[in-house]
Structures are given as structure tokens and as C-alpha cells.
Write a protein that holds these residues in place. Structure first.
Motif, PDB file in Angstrom:
ATOM      1  N   ASP A  13       0.812  -1.221   0.000  1.00 24.26           N
ATOM      2  CA  ASP A  13       0.000   0.000   0.000  1.00 24.26           C
ATOM      3  C   ASP A  13       0.843   1.269   0.000  1.00 24.26           C
ATOM      4  N   GLY A  14       2.142   1.151  -0.261  1.00 24.87           N
ATOM      5  CA  GLY A  14       3.005   2.316  -0.364  1.00 24.87           C
ATOM      6  C   GLY A  14       3.053   2.825  -1.792  1.00 24.87           C
ATOM      7  N   PRO A  15       4.050   3.632  -2.138  1.00 27.81           N
ATOM      8  CA  PRO A  15       4.202   4.102  -3.522  1.00 27.81           C
ATOM      9  C   PRO A  15       4.227   2.932  -4.500  1.00 27.81           C
ATOM     10  N   GLU A  16       3.803   3.182  -5.733  1.00 28.78           N
ATOM     11  CA  GLU A  16       3.692   2.112  -6.725  1.00 28.78           C
ATOM     12  C   GLU A  16       4.992   1.330  -6.893  1.00 28.78           C
ATOM     13  N   ASN A  17       6.126   2.021  -6.820  1.00 31.79           N
ATOM     14  CA  ASN A  17       7.379   1.314  -7.097  1.00 31.79           C
ATOM     15  C   ASN A  17       7.866   0.471  -5.922  1.00 31.79           C
ATOM     16  N   THR A  18       7.135   0.465  -4.806  1.00 31.58           N
ATOM     17  CA  THR A  18       7.502  -0.375  -3.662  1.00 31.58           C
ATOM     18  C   THR A  18       6.726  -1.696  -3.638  1.00 31.58           C
ATOM     19  N   ARG A  19       5.928  -1.955  -4.673  1.00 30.43           N
ATOM     20  CA  ARG A  19       5.021  -3.108  -4.642  1.00 30.43           C
ATOM     21  C   ARG A  19       5.518  -4.232  -5.548  1.00 30.43           C
ATOM     22  N   PRO A  20       5.134  -5.475  -5.232  1.00 33.38           N
ATOM     23  CA  PRO A  20       4.423  -5.940  -4.048  1.00 33.38           C
ATOM     24  C   PRO A  20       5.387  -6.235  -2.897  1.00 33.38           C
ATOM     25  N   ALA A  21       4.836  -6.326  -1.697  1.00 30.18           N
ATOM     26  CA  ALA A  21       5.629  -6.746  -0.548  1.00 30.18           C
ATOM     27  C   ALA A  21       5.985  -8.222  -0.688  1.00 30.18           C
ATOM     28  N   ALA A  22       7.126  -8.608  -0.184  1.00 31.29           N
ATOM     29  CA  ALA A  22       7.537 -10.012  -0.205  1.00 31.29           C
ATOM     30  C   ALA A  22       8.546 -10.246   0.912  1.00 31.29           C
ATOM     31  N   ARG A  23       8.575 -11.463   1.413  1.00 33.85           N
ATOM     32  CA  ARG A  23       9.609 -11.848   2.373  1.00 33.85           C
ATOM     33  C   ARG A  23      10.814 -12.370   1.598  1.00 33.85           C
ATOM     34  N   VAL A  24      11.977 -11.838   1.919  1.00 31.14           N
ATOM     35  CA  VAL A  24      13.229 -12.301   1.321  1.00 31.14           C
ATOM     36  C   VAL A  24      14.221 -12.602   2.438  1.00 31.14           C
TER      37      VAL A  24
END
Length: 278
Positions: free
Chosen positions: A37-48
């Protein structure tokens, strides 16, 4: 134990050893990278998953960078404004190539984007180094209602544009690191992608290094990234997820700085070199 079922390719975690002088240890393990749900370029969230690494506690200073230039191990670079040359201010106005060369001259390297983000937000996806509370001038050097650099004017020309503070002017937060939010934008190693979905497998899994896994050239990718916000920008930029792309040649010119990182092997070499027997 290595990464387990979630990260079957992860190596056995290396324990934090004594950090080289001026550095702090970030322990191995998974963390939440990006945001849904942040800026478009921060998506998608993922665990690394990242191996243990070491990070400079402070942004590289003007005095440190100029000492490297004097030793002919670094290229002359930055800053281009007045009142940016105090010895303990972060060096600003350097190209990505200059930052990379400096870190290598110290036996270190620029952090990967994933390493920088984990160092700033920890394993559980906090939005800032101190947690989820918003950035304020009590916590970071940013632009607020008093003006840029928390209302402190730059000397001589264009005083309203402000300036970075000396490193460590606000408390150390996560992992004992200073200024991971605000004060100076920081170059990281990776090539920039418009979002993590575009990056694909190179931004997922174990030890992601971005497009082309950090190769010196990467077809179709021409920009690098800076992270962390600065004295010039407001709280929305001073988060652990905000991604700003820019050309590694630093054209058009901007006032960006950096800090360095080290792998466990690099940290061991630094400790050995600093010991009396080294």
C-alpha cells in the motif's frame, strides 16, 4: 539451521561477530521487503532472506571522502554547494561510481537495496528505523513546517535550501545505525526497476541483488537508486520503503551521499587488518 522450508536455498546463518570499527551487524534471516500500500514502485511486498552483513553506522563524511581522494584511492567529487564542507557532514553530490569506488577502497561495498531496507526497517516491516511512528525533526533531519533541515538555514547562498547536519545528530535506532531516515539520500548497489514485480526473480528469495543480480551492466536498466530521504524533503520521503531512481552519472546533479556495507568475510578481513598482528 539454514533457511528452512520457506527459503530452501538459504545458507546456514552466520552469527554476528565483533563489528569492524564504525560498523554494526545486521543478523541473518528473512524480512518483509516492499509494501502493498506504499508508492507504486515499492510493490508488491515479499519476504526475502539475507545473510548476516555489516553496515557503516554513519553516512560517509566529507572528511572521510576527501581523505580517500588525497590518498589517490578515490575520484574527486562533491559537494557543489557552500556550507556542505564541514568535516562531519555526509559527503554529498557524488556519482554512484564514486560511492562504489570509495567503498571498494575501504574493503567494503555499497549495500544492496534489500540490505539497506532491512537495516532501516528490521525483520517485521516497520516503516522507519524507530518503528511506525512518523518522521519528525526530533527523530530525523528532514523538511518540516519550520523549513528544510528542520528550519536550520544554510550559510551564504540560498539559505532556505538548508543543509545536511553532522552525522549522528539524531539518535541511533535499529541496529545502532544513525541517519537511516533523513539527513542525506544514500546510494545503493542495485539497478532500478519500476516495481518489484518488474524485477521478478532477481528481487526475490535468498540474497536478492536486483536486476541482473547486480552485474556491472544490465540490458534495459540504466538507473540506480538512492534511499532514506534527506534534509531537503519531507517525512513522506524519509521512510524505509521509499525508492528514488537516478542516473549513476549523477546528471542532472543532485546532492546524494552513501554508506558502505560488508559481508562476514569482508568484515573478518577488516578486523584482521585493524589488529596489531594485521
Amino acid at each position: 539451521m539454514a533457511g528452512g522450508a520457506e527459503f530452501p536455498g538459504a545458507p546456514a546463518p552466520e552469527a554476528c561477530a565483533a563489528a569492524p570499527e564504525g560498523m554494526a551487524c545486521v543478523p541473518a534471516g528473512p524480512f518483509l521487503r516492499g509494501s502493498d500500500d506504499g508508492p507504486e514502485n515499492t510493490r508488491p511486498a515479499a519476504r526475502v532472506w539475507l545473510q548476516t552483513f555489516y553496515m557503516d553506522r554513519n553516512e560517509v563524511t566529507y572528511a572521510e571522502y576527501k581523505a580517500c581522494v588525497k590518498a589517490r584511492r578515490c575520484d574527486p567529487s562533491g559537494p557543489g554547494y557552500t556550507d556542505f564542507d564541514r568535516p562531519r557532514q555526509p559527503i554529498n553530490g557524488v556519482r554512484w561510481f564514486d560511492a562504489d569506488k570509495y567503498c571498494r577502497a575501504q574493503g567494503k561495498r555499497l549495500p544492496s537495496e534489500a540490505q539497506w531496507e532491512k537495516a532501516a526497517r528490521g525483520p517485521d516491516g516497520a516503516l522507519h528505523p524507530w518503528g511506525d511512528e512518523p518522521a519528525t525533526c526530533e527523530r530525523a533531519i528532514i523538511k518540516d513546517e519550520t523549513g528544510r533541515s528542520c528550519g536550520v538555514k544554510k550559510l551564504l547562498s540560498k539559505p532556505e535550501t538548508g543543509r545536511p547536519f553532522e552525522v549522528g545528530s539524531r539518535p541511533a535506532y535499529r541496529y545502532g545505525l544513525f541517519d537511516m531516515a533523513g539527513n542525506s539520500w544514500e546510494w545503493v548497489a542495485d539497478w532500478y526497476t519500476r516495481d518489484y514485480a518488474e524485477c521478478g526473480a532477481d528481487c526475490l528469495g535468498v540474497e536478492p541483488r536486483g536486476p541482473c543480480q547486480g552485474a556491472a551492466t544490465c540490458a534495459g536498466f540504466r538507473r540506480k537508486l538512492v534511499r532514506g530521504g534527506s534534509w531537503y524533503w519531507d517525512a513522506a520521503h524519509a521512510t524505509a520503503i521509499y525508492r528514488r531512481p537516478h542516473w549513476p552519472e549523477n546528471q542532472p546533479f543532485h546532492h546524494f551521499g552513501f554508506r558502505c556495507a560488508a559481508s562476514p568475510a569482508e568484515a573478518a578481513a577488516l578486523r584482521a587488518a585493524a589488529s596489531p598482528a594485521g
